[in-house]
Design a protein around this motif. Structure first.
Motif, PDB file in Angstrom:
ATOM      1  N   SER A  52      42.113  42.071  41.014  1.00 22.41           N
ATOM      2  CA  SER A  52      40.631  41.796  41.028  1.00 22.41           C
ATOM      3  C   SER A  52      39.936  42.862  40.488  1.00 22.41           C
ATOM      4  O   SER A  52      40.134  44.082  40.585  1.00 22.41           O
ATOM      5  CB  SER A  52      40.296  41.522  42.564  1.00 22.41           C
ATOM      6  OG  SER A  52      38.951  41.499  42.520  1.00 22.41           O
ATOM      7  N   THR A  53      38.773  42.712  39.744  1.00 26.87           N
ATOM      8  CA  THR A  53      37.993  43.625  39.009  1.00 26.87           C
ATOM      9  C   THR A  53      37.464  44.486  40.028  1.00 26.87           C
ATOM     10  O   THR A  53      36.800  45.740  39.624  1.00 26.87           O
ATOM     11  CB  THR A  53      36.866  43.021  38.113  1.00 26.87           C
ATOM     12  OG1 THR A  53      36.195  42.045  38.785  1.00 26.87           O
ATOM     13  CG2 THR A  53      37.728  42.263  36.970  1.00 26.87           C
ATOM     14  N   HIS A 111      42.558  49.245  44.432  1.00 25.75           N
ATOM     15  CA  HIS A 111      43.927  49.217  44.274  1.00 25.75           C
ATOM     16  C   HIS A 111      44.323  48.773  42.848  1.00 25.75           C
ATOM     17  O   HIS A 111      45.182  49.379  42.202  1.00 25.75           O
ATOM     18  CB  HIS A 111      44.766  48.804  45.333  1.00 25.75           C
ATOM     19  CG  HIS A 111      44.417  49.352  46.698  1.00 25.75           C
ATOM     20  ND1 HIS A 111      44.821  50.651  46.891  1.00 25.75           N
ATOM     21  CD2 HIS A 111      44.012  48.959  47.799  1.00 25.75           C
ATOM     22  CE1 HIS A 111      44.689  50.967  48.252  1.00 25.75           C
ATOM     23  NE2 HIS A 111      44.114  49.980  48.576  1.00 25.75           N
ATOM     24  N   CYS A 112      43.832  47.656  42.594  1.00 24.30           N
ATOM     25  CA  CYS A 112      43.810  47.008  41.286  1.00 24.30           C
ATOM     26  C   CYS A 112      43.405  47.964  40.209  1.00 24.30           C
ATOM     27  O   CYS A 112      43.948  47.953  39.057  1.00 24.30           O
ATOM     28  CB  CYS A 112      43.132  45.757  41.349  1.00 24.30           C
ATOM     29  SG  CYS A 112      43.682  44.662  42.524  1.00 24.30           S
ATOM     30  N   GLN A 113      42.259  48.558  40.267  1.00 23.08           N
ATOM     31  CA  GLN A 113      41.636  49.301  39.343  1.00 23.08           C
ATOM     32  C   GLN A 113      42.553  50.628  38.914  1.00 23.08           C
ATOM     33  O   GLN A 113      42.792  50.948  37.956  1.00 23.08           O
ATOM     34  CB  GLN A 113      40.299  50.010  39.901  1.00 23.08           C
ATOM     35  CG  GLN A 113      39.168  48.835  39.852  1.00 23.08           C
ATOM     36  CD  GLN A 113      38.075  49.340  40.795  1.00 23.08           C
ATOM     37  OE1 GLN A 113      37.954  50.430  41.414  1.00 23.08           O
ATOM     38  NE2 GLN A 113      37.156  48.487  40.551  1.00 23.08           N
ATOM     39  N   HIS A 114      43.227  50.919  40.064  1.00 18.84           N
ATOM     40  CA  HIS A 114      44.008  52.191  40.089  1.00 18.84           C
ATOM     41  C   HIS A 114      45.463  51.893  39.055  1.00 18.84           C
ATOM     42  O   HIS A 114      45.761  52.176  38.193  1.00 18.84           O
ATOM     43  CB  HIS A 114      44.534  52.664  41.364  1.00 18.84           C
ATOM     44  CG  HIS A 114      45.715  53.727  41.258  1.00 18.84           C
ATOM     45  ND1 HIS A 114      45.608  54.957  41.020  1.00 18.84           N
ATOM     46  CD2 HIS A 114      46.964  53.442  41.571  1.00 18.84           C
ATOM     47  CE1 HIS A 114      46.526  55.801  40.928  1.00 18.84           C
ATOM     48  NE2 HIS A 114      47.690  54.586  41.425  1.00 18.84           N
ATOM     49  N   VAL A 144      45.781  40.175  34.473  1.00 25.21           N
ATOM     50  CA  VAL A 144      45.305  38.608  34.928  1.00 25.21           C
ATOM     51  C   VAL A 144      44.139  39.063  36.033  1.00 25.21           C
ATOM     52  O   VAL A 144      44.872  39.531  37.273  1.00 25.21           O
ATOM     53  CB  VAL A 144      46.489  37.605  35.146  1.00 25.21           C
ATOM     54  CG1 VAL A 144      45.839  36.340  35.791  1.00 25.21           C
ATOM     55  CG2 VAL A 144      47.188  37.261  34.200  1.00 25.21           C
ATOM     56  N   VAL A 145      43.258  38.800  36.112  1.00 23.58           N
ATOM     57  CA  VAL A 145      42.077  38.800  37.066  1.00 23.58           C
ATOM     58  C   VAL A 145      41.563  37.686  37.312  1.00 23.58           C
ATOM     59  O   VAL A 145      41.366  36.559  36.641  1.00 23.58           O
ATOM     60  CB  VAL A 145      40.775  39.691  36.761  1.00 23.58           C
ATOM     61  CG1 VAL A 145      41.272  41.105  36.459  1.00 23.58           C
ATOM     62  CG2 VAL A 145      40.120  39.361  35.322  1.00 23.58           C
ATOM     63  N   PHE A 146      41.432  37.463  38.800  1.00 24.59           N
ATOM     64  CA  PHE A 146      41.112  36.012  39.121  1.00 24.59           C
ATOM     65  C   PHE A 146      40.063  36.004  40.394  1.00 24.59           C
ATOM     66  O   PHE A 146      39.893  35.152  41.036  1.00 24.59           O
ATOM     67  CB  PHE A 146      42.201  35.346  39.551  1.00 24.59           C
ATOM     68  CG  PHE A 146      42.924  35.720  40.737  1.00 24.59           C
ATOM     69  CD1 PHE A 146      42.963  35.254  42.068  1.00 24.59           C
ATOM     70  CD2 PHE A 146      43.976  36.800  40.442  1.00 24.59           C
ATOM     71  CE1 PHE A 146      43.610  36.264  42.982  1.00 24.59           C
ATOM     72  CE2 PHE A 146      44.798  37.559  41.397  1.00 24.59           C
ATOM     73  CZ  PHE A 146      44.330  37.054  42.697  1.00 24.59           C
ATOM     74  N   ASN A 147      39.277  37.140  40.377  1.00 23.38           N
ATOM     75  CA  ASN A 147      38.038  37.113  41.428  1.00 23.38           C
ATOM     76  C   ASN A 147      36.758  36.327  40.899  1.00 23.38           C
ATOM     77  O   ASN A 147      36.754  36.219  39.712  1.00 23.38           O
ATOM     78  CB  ASN A 147      37.827  38.673  41.988  1.00 23.38           C
ATOM     79  CG  ASN A 147      37.342  39.424  40.780  1.00 23.38           C
ATOM     80  OD1 ASN A 147      38.224  39.633  39.806  1.00 23.38           O
ATOM     81  ND2 ASN A 147      36.289  40.177  40.810  1.00 23.38           N
ATOM     82  N   PRO A 148      35.910  35.860  41.792  1.00 21.84           N
ATOM     83  CA  PRO A 148      34.754  35.245  41.499  1.00 21.84           C
ATOM     84  C   PRO A 148      34.003  35.928  40.379  1.00 21.84           C
ATOM     85  O   PRO A 148      33.267  35.333  39.464  1.00 21.84           O
ATOM     86  CB  PRO A 148      34.020  34.916  42.759  1.00 21.84           C
ATOM     87  CG  PRO A 148      34.995  34.778  43.518  1.00 21.84           C
ATOM     88  CD  PRO A 148      36.041  35.905  43.213  1.00 21.84           C
ATOM     89  N   GLU A 149      33.798  37.414  40.499  1.00 23.03           N
ATOM     90  CA  GLU A 149      33.004  38.169  39.657  1.00 23.03           C
ATOM     91  C   GLU A 149      33.660  38.543  38.533  1.00 23.03           C
ATOM     92  O   GLU A 149      33.299  39.331  37.468  1.00 23.03           O
ATOM     93  CB  GLU A 149      32.704  39.394  40.555  1.00 23.03           C
ATOM     94  CG  GLU A 149      32.279  39.270  41.858  1.00 23.03           C
ATOM     95  CD  GLU A 149      33.118  39.167  42.834  1.00 23.03           C
ATOM     96  OE1 GLU A 149      34.501  39.361  42.776  1.00 23.03           O
ATOM     97  OE2 GLU A 149      32.714  38.666  43.980  1.00 23.03           O
ATOM     98  N   ALA A 150      34.859  38.061  37.996  1.00 21.41           N
ATOM     99  CA  ALA A 150      35.575  38.518  37.186  1.00 21.41           C
ATOM    100  C   ALA A 150      35.018  38.207  35.737  1.00 21.41           C
ATOM    101  O   ALA A 150      35.245  39.260  34.642  1.00 21.41           O
ATOM    102  CB  ALA A 150      37.037  37.867  36.979  1.00 21.41           C
ATOM    103  N   THR A 173      31.793  38.647  34.744  1.00 23.62           N
ATOM    104  CA  THR A 173      30.994  39.358  34.329  1.00 23.62           C
ATOM    105  C   THR A 173      31.429  40.867  34.332  1.00 23.62           C
ATOM    106  O   THR A 173      30.858  41.557  33.539  1.00 23.62           O
ATOM    107  CB  THR A 173      29.718  39.642  35.396  1.00 23.62           C
ATOM    108  OG1 THR A 173      30.120  39.716  36.686  1.00 23.62           O
ATOM    109  CG2 THR A 173      28.921  38.038  35.175  1.00 23.62           C
ATOM    110  N   GLY A 174      32.835  41.287  35.002  1.00 21.87           N
ATOM    111  CA  GLY A 174      33.230  42.473  35.097  1.00 21.87           C
ATOM    112  C   GLY A 174      34.334  42.719  34.062  1.00 21.87           C
ATOM    113  O   GLY A 174      34.889  44.027  34.181  1.00 21.87           O
TER     114      GLY A 174
END
Length: 190
Positions: free
Chosen positions: A61-62, A66-69, A91-97, A99-100
């Motif tokens: 998730s963006t 922990h994902c950023q790390h 692969v990012v799959f969060n709703p804000e992905a 835009t981020g």
């Protein structure tokens, strides 16, 4: 009616948060990797395009620290292991992905490996986990023939410390080295 409600409330009260959040038996490993569509800026990429490479696929998730790390950890691993036939994919799959994504890739992964978007349903099917209930980050390690050889969910319990920061880099290297050294696993088609 009152008895039924009382039974339901009693049952709900006896379930702990761990009972509700703990996933059932893990996914079948090894197994053939299902197709995974990854939407990149301006194009769609398919996991099957990377047959012939060993792939380390990170589901993130963006907005997750922990994902950023993990994205930052994977950037030098991509550089180190590319000559050995390894391709890291994000692969990012969060709703804000939507835009981020560009900032996430640039800031955390230094644009050193492809990161695109997918849907919650596609990711859930890929990792064999119910949609909407994800412990992120997650990783799948896929051999050059498209067989998922290992998979790790970001569950923070005593059995699953794969993503603990003090051992995360070594854990990822160990999984990749194992796939590089071992022969391909035969999977029977059903």
């Amino acid at each position: 009616m009152r008895t039924t409600l009382s039974i339901l409330l009693t049952a709900a009260a006896t379930l702990s948060a761990a009972d509700i959040a703990t996933p059932g038996p893990g996914p079948q490993i090894p197994r053939m990797a299902p197709e995974l569509a990854i939407q990149m800026p301006g194009k769609q990429m398919l996991l099957s395009q990377f047959r012939g490479y060993i792939c380390a696929v990170a589901f993130m998730s963006t907005t997750c620290p922990h994902c950023q790390h993990l994205a930052g950890v994977l950037a030098p691993i991509q550089q180190e292991y590319a000559p050995k036939g390894v391709q890291v994919l994000g692969v990012v799959f969060n709703p804000e992905a939507n835009t981020g994504l560009r900032d996430f890739s640039r800031v955390y992964a230094h644009d050193l490996f492809p990161i695109g978007m997918s849907t919650d349903e596609m990711v859930a099917g890929f990792v064999q986990h119910p949609p909407g209930i994800h412990y992120i980050p997650m990783m799948a390690f896929i051999d050059a023939h498209g067989v998922i050889r290992a998979q790790h969910l970001g569950i923070d319990d005593e059995k699953a410390k794969f993503f603990r920061e003090d051992v995360e880099v070594q854990n990822i290297r160990d999984e990749l080295d194992k796939i590089i050294k071992e022969p391909t696993v035969a999977i029977k088609k059903k």
